[in-house]
Design a protein around this motif. Structure first.
Motif, PDB file in Angstrom:
ATOM      1  N   LEU A   1      12.417 -51.845 -40.756  1.00  0.00           N
ATOM      2  CA  LEU A   1      13.730 -51.766 -40.121  1.00  0.00           C
ATOM      3  C   LEU A   1      13.987 -50.365 -39.577  1.00  0.00           C
ATOM      4  N   GLN A   2      13.596 -49.367 -40.373  1.00  0.00           N
ATOM      5  CA  GLN A   2      13.784 -47.977 -39.937  1.00  0.00           C
ATOM      6  C   GLN A   2      12.975 -47.689 -38.677  1.00  0.00           C
ATOM      7  N   LYS A   3      11.748 -48.192 -38.634  1.00  0.00           N
ATOM      8  CA  LYS A   3      10.905 -47.979 -37.457  1.00  0.00           C
ATOM      9  C   LYS A   3      11.521 -48.656 -36.226  1.00  0.00           C
ATOM     10  N   LYS A   4      12.057 -49.848 -36.435  1.00  0.00           N
ATOM     11  CA  LYS A   4      12.672 -50.575 -35.329  1.00  0.00           C
ATOM     12  C   LYS A   4      13.884 -49.814 -34.796  1.00  0.00           C
ATOM     13  N   ILE A   5      14.721 -49.303 -35.695  1.00  0.00           N
ATOM     14  CA  ILE A   5      15.912 -48.550 -35.286  1.00  0.00           C
ATOM     15  C   ILE A   5      15.516 -47.285 -34.532  1.00  0.00           C
ATOM     16  N   GLU A   6      14.503 -46.573 -35.057  1.00  0.00           N
ATOM     17  CA  GLU A   6      14.035 -45.355 -34.400  1.00  0.00           C
ATOM     18  C   GLU A   6      13.504 -45.671 -32.996  1.00  0.00           C
ATOM     19  N   ARG A   7      12.768 -46.781 -32.892  1.00  0.00           N
ATOM     20  CA  ARG A   7      12.203 -47.168 -31.595  1.00  0.00           C
ATOM     21  C   ARG A   7      13.325 -47.518 -30.606  1.00  0.00           C
ATOM     22  N   ASP A   8      14.345 -48.233 -31.103  1.00  0.00           N
ATOM     23  CA  ASP A   8      15.467 -48.613 -30.230  1.00  0.00           C
ATOM     24  C   ASP A   8      16.223 -47.384 -29.739  1.00  0.00           C
ATOM     25  N   PHE A   9      16.452 -46.435 -30.636  1.00  0.00           N
ATOM     26  CA  PHE A   9      17.146 -45.207 -30.250  1.00  0.00           C
ATOM     27  C   PHE A   9      16.332 -44.422 -29.227  1.00  0.00           C
ATOM     28  N   LEU A  10      15.031 -44.361 -29.455  1.00  0.00           N
ATOM     29  CA  LEU A  10      14.156 -43.632 -28.544  1.00  0.00           C
ATOM     30  C   LEU A  10      14.136 -44.288 -27.168  1.00  0.00           C
ATOM     31  N   LEU A  11      14.047 -45.620 -27.148  1.00  0.00           N
ATOM     32  CA  LEU A  11      14.031 -46.357 -25.899  1.00  0.00           C
ATOM     33  C   LEU A  11      15.340 -46.157 -25.135  1.00  0.00           C
ATOM     34  N   GLU A  12      16.447 -46.188 -25.854  1.00  0.00           N
ATOM     35  CA  GLU A  12      17.754 -45.986 -25.225  1.00  0.00           C
ATOM     36  C   GLU A  12      17.852 -44.588 -24.628  1.00  0.00           C
ATOM     37  N   LYS A  13      17.342 -43.591 -25.352  1.00  0.00           N
ATOM     38  CA  LYS A  13      17.378 -42.208 -24.880  1.00  0.00           C
ATOM     39  C   LYS A  13      16.523 -42.034 -23.627  1.00  0.00           C
ATOM     40  N   VAL A  14      15.337 -42.631 -23.643  1.00  0.00           N
ATOM     41  CA  VAL A  14      14.437 -42.522 -22.494  1.00  0.00           C
ATOM     42  C   VAL A  14      15.029 -43.212 -21.275  1.00  0.00           C
ATOM     43  N   GLN A  15      15.598 -44.404 -21.478  1.00  0.00           N
ATOM     44  CA  GLN A  15      16.197 -45.137 -20.354  1.00  0.00           C
ATOM     45  C   GLN A  15      17.384 -44.375 -19.765  1.00  0.00           C
ATOM     46  N   LYS A  16      18.162 -43.743 -20.623  1.00  0.00           N
ATOM     47  CA  LYS A  16      19.302 -42.965 -20.141  1.00  0.00           C
ATOM     48  C   LYS A  16      18.819 -41.822 -19.255  1.00  0.00           C
ATOM     49  N   LYS A  17      17.752 -41.166 -19.685  1.00  0.00           N
ATOM     50  CA  LYS A  17      17.228 -40.030 -18.925  1.00  0.00           C
ATOM     51  C   LYS A  17      16.537 -40.470 -17.649  1.00  0.00           C
ATOM     52  N   GLU A  18      15.734 -41.530 -17.734  1.00  0.00           N
ATOM     53  CA  GLU A  18      14.920 -41.943 -16.591  1.00  0.00           C
ATOM     54  C   GLU A  18      15.643 -42.864 -15.619  1.00  0.00           C
ATOM     55  N   ILE A  19      16.668 -43.561 -16.077  1.00  0.00           N
ATOM     56  CA  ILE A  19      17.347 -44.529 -15.199  1.00  0.00           C
ATOM     57  C   ILE A  19      18.776 -44.101 -14.892  1.00  0.00           C
ATOM     58  N   GLN A  20      19.604 -43.999 -15.920  1.00  0.00           N
ATOM     59  CA  GLN A  20      21.017 -43.708 -15.698  1.00  0.00           C
ATOM     60  C   GLN A  20      21.243 -42.339 -15.052  1.00  0.00           C
ATOM     61  N   GLU A  21      20.575 -41.315 -15.585  1.00  0.00           N
ATOM     62  CA  GLU A  21      20.799 -39.967 -15.064  1.00  0.00           C
ATOM     63  C   GLU A  21      20.202 -39.774 -13.674  1.00  0.00           C
ATOM     64  N   LYS A  22      19.211 -40.574 -13.320  1.00  0.00           N
ATOM     65  CA  LYS A  22      18.559 -40.439 -12.024  1.00  0.00           C
ATOM     66  C   LYS A  22      19.095 -41.441 -10.997  1.00  0.00           C
ATOM     67  N   ALA A  23      20.093 -42.205 -11.374  1.00  0.00           N
ATOM     68  CA  ALA A  23      20.640 -43.211 -10.459  1.00  0.00           C
ATOM     69  C   ALA A  23      22.150 -43.083 -10.349  1.00  0.00           C
ATOM     70  N   GLN A  24      22.623 -41.855 -10.239  1.00  0.00           N
ATOM     71  CA  GLN A  24      24.055 -41.618 -10.073  1.00  0.00           C
ATOM     72  C   GLN A  24      24.457 -41.793  -8.607  1.00  0.00           C
ATOM     73  N   ILE A  25      25.716 -42.094  -8.398  1.00  0.00           N
ATOM     74  CA  ILE A  25      26.246 -42.277  -7.048  1.00  0.00           C
ATOM     75  C   ILE A  25      27.178 -41.112  -6.717  1.00  0.00           C
ATOM     76  N   ILE A  26      26.881 -40.420  -5.626  1.00  0.00           N
ATOM     77  CA  ILE A  26      27.749 -39.323  -5.210  1.00  0.00           C
ATOM     78  C   ILE A  26      28.772 -39.845  -4.199  1.00  0.00           C
ATOM     79  N   ASP A  27      29.839 -39.090  -3.990  1.00  0.00           N
ATOM     80  CA  ASP A  27      30.934 -39.532  -3.121  1.00  0.00           C
ATOM     81  C   ASP A  27      30.468 -39.841  -1.696  1.00  0.00           C
ATOM     82  N   GLN A  28      29.535 -39.073  -1.181  1.00  0.00           N
ATOM     83  CA  GLN A  28      29.072 -39.294   0.182  1.00  0.00           C
ATOM     84  C   GLN A  28      28.403 -40.662   0.328  1.00  0.00           C
ATOM     85  N   GLU A  29      27.751 -41.127  -0.732  1.00  0.00           N
ATOM     86  CA  GLU A  29      27.109 -42.438  -0.686  1.00  0.00           C
ATOM     87  C   GLU A  29      28.151 -43.549  -0.578  1.00  0.00           C
ATOM     88  N   LEU A  30      29.305 -43.354  -1.204  1.00  0.00           N
ATOM     89  CA  LEU A  30      30.385 -44.330  -1.088  1.00  0.00           C
ATOM     90  C   LEU A  30      30.837 -44.426   0.359  1.00  0.00           C
TER      91      LEU A  30
END
Length: 203
Positions: free
Chosen positions: A2-31
Motif C-alpha cells: 500500500l505504501q509503495k502504491k501511495i508513493e507511486r501515485d504521488f510521484l505520478l501526480e507530481k510528474v504530470q503536474k510538471k510535465e502537463i499542467q505547468e507546460k500547458a498554461q493559457i496566456i491572455d493573448q491566446e484567449l
C-alpha cells in the motif's frame, strides 16, 4: 504494498503536474487570438420570451378525449382573442406545472429547446401575438410571444474569460499529454521475446 502504491501515485501526480499542467498554461493573448479566429462561436443566438397555455392530455387517452382537449384549447384561444389576459388564463387552466404559477412564462428560449413545431410557431409570431393550438404528445399548446431578441455578436469584453480559459486549457493539456506519452515511448527501451510468450490456459 500500500505504501509503495501511495508513493507511486504521488510521484505520478507530481510528474504530470510538471510535465502537463505547468507546460500547458493559457496566456491572455491566446484567449484573444482564439476569439478573433472563432468569432462565430461567440454569437448570442436569437431568443424569444414566450408564454404557453397547455391543455394536457394523457398520450394513451381515447380519440374522444383528444378531440375534447382540442376543443377546450380552441375555447381558450377565442377567450384570449376577445381580450382576456393570457397569463391569467394560463395560471388558471394550464396543466404545465413548471410555468403555470408564472402565468405560463417559459422565459427566454432559443432554437433547439422546444419541439420543432412549437419552436417554429414561437419564432414566427409577432410580439404580443398568440398562436396555436399546436398538438404534441403532451396535449395542445397555445403560445404567446412576449419579447424577441435577435442574434448578437458578443464582444471580447463580454466573453466569460474563465470559462474560455478552462476550455482551451483542457484541449492544450490533452495535446501535451499525448506529446509527453509519445516522448516517453521514444525514450523507452522495450524488448519483446516472442518465443517466451505463450497463450494463457484456463485454470
Amino acid at each position: 504494498e500500500l505504501q509503495k502504491k501511495i508513493e507511486r501515485d504521488f510521484l505520478l501526480e507530481k510528474v504530470q503536474k510538471k510535465e502537463i499542467q505547468e507546460k500547458a498554461q493559457i496566456i491572455d493573448q491566446e484567449l484573444r487570438d482564439y476569439y478573433d479566429n472563432n468569432r462565430k462561436q461567440f454569437l448570442r443566438p436569437e431568443s424569444a420570451r414566450v408564454r404557453q397555455l397547455l391543455i394536457g392530455i394523457n398520450p394513451g387517452s381515447s380519440r374522444k378525449t383528444w378531440e375534447e382537449g382540442e376543443k377546450r384549447s380552441q375555447e381558450m384561444l377565442q377567450r384570449i382573442k376577445k381580450g382576456e389576459d393570457f397569463a391569467a388564463l394560463a395560471k388558471q387552466y394550464s396543466t404545465d406545472a413548471t410555468s403555470k404559477e408564472k402565468g405560463g412564462d417559459l422565459g427566454f428560449i432559443h432554437r433547439g429547446q422546444l419541439s420543432p413545431e412549437l419552436e417554429n410557431l414561437a419564432f414566427s409570431l409577432k410580439v404580443g401575438e398568440v398562436g396555436g393550438p399546436i398538438r404534441s404528445i403532451y396535449g395542445f399548446h397555445l403560445i404567446k410571444l412576449e419579447e424577441n431578441r435577435p442574434s448578437v455578436q458578443l464582444e471580447f469584453s463580454q466573453v466569460d474569460k474563465n470559462l474560455l480559459r478552462n476550455e482551451l486549457m483542457k484541449g492544450k493539456q490533452e495535446n501535451r499529454r499525448k506529446e509527453w506519452t509519445q516522448d516517453l515511448k521514444k525514450e523507452a527501451h522495450i524488448e519483446v521475446f516472442e518465443d517466451q510468450i505463450r497463450p494463457l490456459t484456463p485454470q
